[in-house]
Design a protein around this motif. Sequence first.
Motif, short mmCIF file in Angstrom:
data_model
loop_
_atom_site.label_atom_id
_atom_site.label_comp_id
_atom_site.label_asym_id
_atom_site.label_seq_id
_atom_site.Cartn_x
_atom_site.Cartn_y
_atom_site.Cartn_z
N LYS A 250 0.86 -1.18 0.00
CA LYS A 250 0.00 0.00 0.00
C LYS A 250 0.90 1.23 0.00
CE LYS A 250 -3.32 -2.52 2.85
NZ LYS A 250 -4.02 -2.57 4.16
N GLU A 251 0.57 2.19 -0.84
CA GLU A 251 1.43 3.36 -1.00
C GLU A 251 0.61 4.65 -0.99
OE1 GLU A 251 4.66 0.90 -3.77
OE2 GLU A 251 3.62 2.65 -4.61
N PHE A 252 1.25 5.72 -0.55
CA PHE A 252 0.65 7.05 -0.57
C PHE A 252 1.51 7.92 -1.48
CE2 PHE A 252 -0.18 11.29 1.43
CZ PHE A 252 -1.52 11.34 1.13
N TRP A 253 0.91 8.41 -2.57
CA TRP A 253 1.63 9.18 -3.60
C TRP A 253 1.20 10.64 -3.54
CZ3 TRP A 253 4.11 7.42 -8.53
CH2 TRP A 253 4.61 6.11 -8.43
N ARG A 254 2.15 11.50 -3.93
CA ARG A 254 1.87 12.93 -4.04
C ARG A 254 2.42 13.43 -5.38
NH1 ARG A 254 4.10 10.65 0.40
NH2 ARG A 254 3.45 11.35 2.46
N ILE A 255 1.64 14.25 -6.05
CA ILE A 255 2.16 14.96 -7.23
C ILE A 255 2.82 16.22 -6.70
CG2 ILE A 255 1.57 16.12 -9.39
CD1 ILE A 255 -0.81 14.25 -9.66
N VAL A 256 4.15 16.23 -6.67
CA VAL A 256 4.87 17.34 -6.05
C VAL A 256 4.94 18.54 -6.97
CG1 VAL A 256 7.04 18.03 -4.96
CG2 VAL A 256 6.21 15.70 -4.69
N ASP A 257 5.24 18.30 -8.25
CA ASP A 257 5.31 19.43 -9.19
C ASP A 257 5.29 18.92 -10.62
OD1 ASP A 257 5.43 22.01 -10.07
OD2 ASP A 257 7.53 22.36 -9.55
N VAL A 258 4.57 19.65 -11.48
CA VAL A 258 4.53 19.40 -12.92
C VAL A 258 4.43 20.76 -13.60
CG1 VAL A 258 3.38 18.25 -14.84
CG2 VAL A 258 3.27 17.24 -12.54
N PRO A 259 5.36 21.15 -14.46
CA PRO A 259 5.25 22.45 -15.13
C PRO A 259 4.10 22.47 -16.14
CG PRO A 259 7.12 21.23 -15.98
CD PRO A 259 6.59 20.44 -14.82
N ASP A 260 3.74 23.67 -16.59
CA ASP A 260 2.58 23.82 -17.48
C ASP A 260 2.71 23.04 -18.77
OD1 ASP A 260 1.53 25.45 -15.57
OD2 ASP A 260 1.81 27.34 -16.66
N ASP A 261 3.93 22.91 -19.29
CA ASP A 261 4.09 22.23 -20.58
C ASP A 261 4.28 20.72 -20.44
OD1 ASP A 261 6.60 22.13 -19.49
OD2 ASP A 261 7.64 23.09 -21.18
N LEU A 262 4.14 20.19 -19.24
CA LEU A 262 4.29 18.75 -18.97
C LEU A 262 5.65 18.22 -19.43
CD1 LEU A 262 0.80 17.23 -19.95
CD2 LEU A 262 1.48 18.47 -17.90
N SER A 263 6.67 19.07 -19.34
CA SER A 263 8.00 18.63 -19.78
C SER A 263 8.66 17.73 -18.76
CB SER A 263 8.88 19.85 -20.07
OG SER A 263 8.99 20.68 -18.92
N TRP A 264 8.18 17.71 -17.52
CA TRP A 264 8.67 16.80 -16.49
C TRP A 264 7.67 16.73 -15.36
CZ3 TRP A 264 9.43 18.95 -11.64
CH2 TRP A 264 9.63 20.33 -11.58
N ALA A 265 7.84 15.77 -14.50
CA ALA A 265 6.97 15.62 -13.33
C ALA A 265 7.77 14.99 -12.21
CB ALA A 265 5.76 14.76 -13.67
N LEU A 266 7.48 15.39 -10.98
CA LEU A 266 8.08 14.76 -9.81
C LEU A 266 6.96 14.18 -8.95
CD1 LEU A 266 10.73 14.17 -8.23
CD2 LEU A 266 10.17 16.16 -6.84
N PHE A 267 7.00 12.86 -8.77
CA PHE A 267 6.04 12.16 -7.93
C PHE A 267 6.78 11.56 -6.74
CE2 PHE A 267 4.27 11.04 -12.35
CZ PHE A 267 3.54 12.22 -12.43
N ALA A 268 6.29 11.81 -5.54
CA ALA A 268 6.88 11.26 -4.32
C ALA A 268 5.94 10.22 -3.73
CB ALA A 268 7.16 12.35 -3.30
N TYR A 269 6.51 9.20 -3.10
CA TYR A 269 5.68 8.14 -2.54
C TYR A 269 6.27 7.61 -1.25
CZ TYR A 269 9.23 5.03 -4.55
OH TYR A 269 10.41 4.41 -4.85
N SER A 270 5.42 7.00 -0.45
CA SER A 270 5.84 6.24 0.73
C SER A 270 4.93 5.03 0.80
CB SER A 270 5.74 7.08 2.00
OG SER A 270 4.47 7.68 2.13
N GLY A 271 5.47 3.90 1.27
CA GLY A 271 4.68 2.69 1.21
C GLY A 271 5.09 1.67 2.25
N ALA A 272 4.29 0.60 2.30
CA ALA A 272 4.57 -0.50 3.22
C ALA A 272 4.01 -1.79 2.64
CB ALA A 272 3.96 -0.23 4.59
N ALA A 273 4.81 -2.85 2.75
CA ALA A 273 4.35 -4.21 2.50
C ALA A 273 4.20 -4.84 3.87
CB ALA A 273 5.33 -4.97 1.62
N SER A 274 3.03 -4.68 4.47
CA SER A 274 2.85 -5.01 5.88
C SER A 274 3.17 -6.47 6.17
CB SER A 274 1.41 -4.69 6.32
OG SER A 274 1.24 -4.95 7.69
N ALA A 275 2.70 -7.38 5.33
CA ALA A 275 2.90 -8.80 5.59
C ALA A 275 4.36 -9.20 5.51
CB ALA A 275 2.08 -9.63 4.61
#
Length: 456
Positions: free
Chosen positions: A335-360
């Motif tokens: 299970k993971e929690f994602w955030r869209i941190v930043d994407v410029p107007d022209d969609l030339s790049w994107a930064l996605f951050a995440y944190s997660g756990a495989a509990s079992a």
Amino acid sequence: MARRLTFVDQGYQLEVYTDSKLLDPETQAVFRERAATADIVYVEGVHSAEALGILAQATEKAPTFVAFDCAPALHALGRLGGLASVNPGPWQQLQARLSWTAAARAQELTRSIQTLWDRHSSDDLVSLLLVLVDAFVVKVPRLDSLRASGPLALARMITKCGPQIFACVNDPECKAALDCLQSCSPTDQVCSYRCIVSHESQLLEDFSLCILQKHNCLGKSADIPSLPDPPPMASHRGQPLTHDLAEALFIGWLGKEEWSWRVVAGQNAAYDQFPCQYQIFYRGKAKRSMWYDPVFQVRTVDGQVVWRRRHYRVRRAEVPGTFHFSVLDNGVISKEFWRIVDVPDDLSWALFAYSGAASAAGQVYTGAVLCTPDGAWPAPSQENRINIALRASGIEPWELFRVDNGCCQGMPLGVPEKDATSNPAEQSLMASCELLFAPTTSSRGGTSGLSAEPRS
């Protein structure tokens, strides 16, 4: 590194000094005071004779002294929990002074921290420091869930999952996966995941699904880390970010390309280093349903090149730009929690951050991916904005791994015709995740798609 340790526990304190700073009288005085009560002294890359003398004298009371890539005289000071090395050297076996059980533990500990240091990643350095804290200062809960289980766990495995165990150990590929995993330190996620992706098979999935996910025979548990917690971007192209708009940013270039984004660099040592990473985000048939299929290349432990693909459910979180992800990966739900941190107007790049756990499996992780439409590094003009986004995510730019996008042929792309999971067991397990991840708010409006402006 000091900041990243506080993400694990606010009580962990790391003070950092350079060899040149040790020669400054004022800094040296502070260092001597701190070193006199330090639990662990970690030294890397120090060769200065003057700094060496200061270190040797000021840290003599520290019970654990660890040196890497330093002058031989510093390696000779190496000690673990007050026990000095038998002979000068960075890591000498300690069996001569220990009982058999303690000697085996010391050998495993030294092997583990040497492996972590050899890979030279920020994730591995944090893990190395946590292993030392756990062994010689205070138990680290994050590592406690990874410790070896006792005979009762083995009895549960045989009782609950005997057929799956028998099938796996009698199949060469599945047995190779188990042997590979056995060779990894319990705290080494990089090693473990490389074994898993190298030896994927239905038998391995059945084995893990029964032992870990269905019956939790090992008694593991883990929660998604709460830190770092970067805020999602608040607006895009002058408009407040909505759930629909955020989903459109994830979908990105899909339609114009066969993928949404290609990963240029990532921060997590276990999951973000694979070559040729393609991200495919797409809407499902059900209302507001969304899916994420990462496709990536793996160079297996025996030198083969294979492609792997995962299938995530994506659910909106409360704040636009944040999402809950869930996936059944080789028999274990993450299970993971994602955030869209930043994407410029022209969609030339994107930064996605995440944190997660495989509990079992008792594993937790964090990371981030820097993406572009074509896998090429963003324009130099974007460097400052990218660095700001990275630091907002608790990441320094030098922590990123550059993804090898040089030889990417035959990748299994495309959007599945059905957005259902692939087998009944997965459907049942993922349905429970869907209930856990039900969005708490609803947002209508915004755009159902997003067109990209021409890139400069």
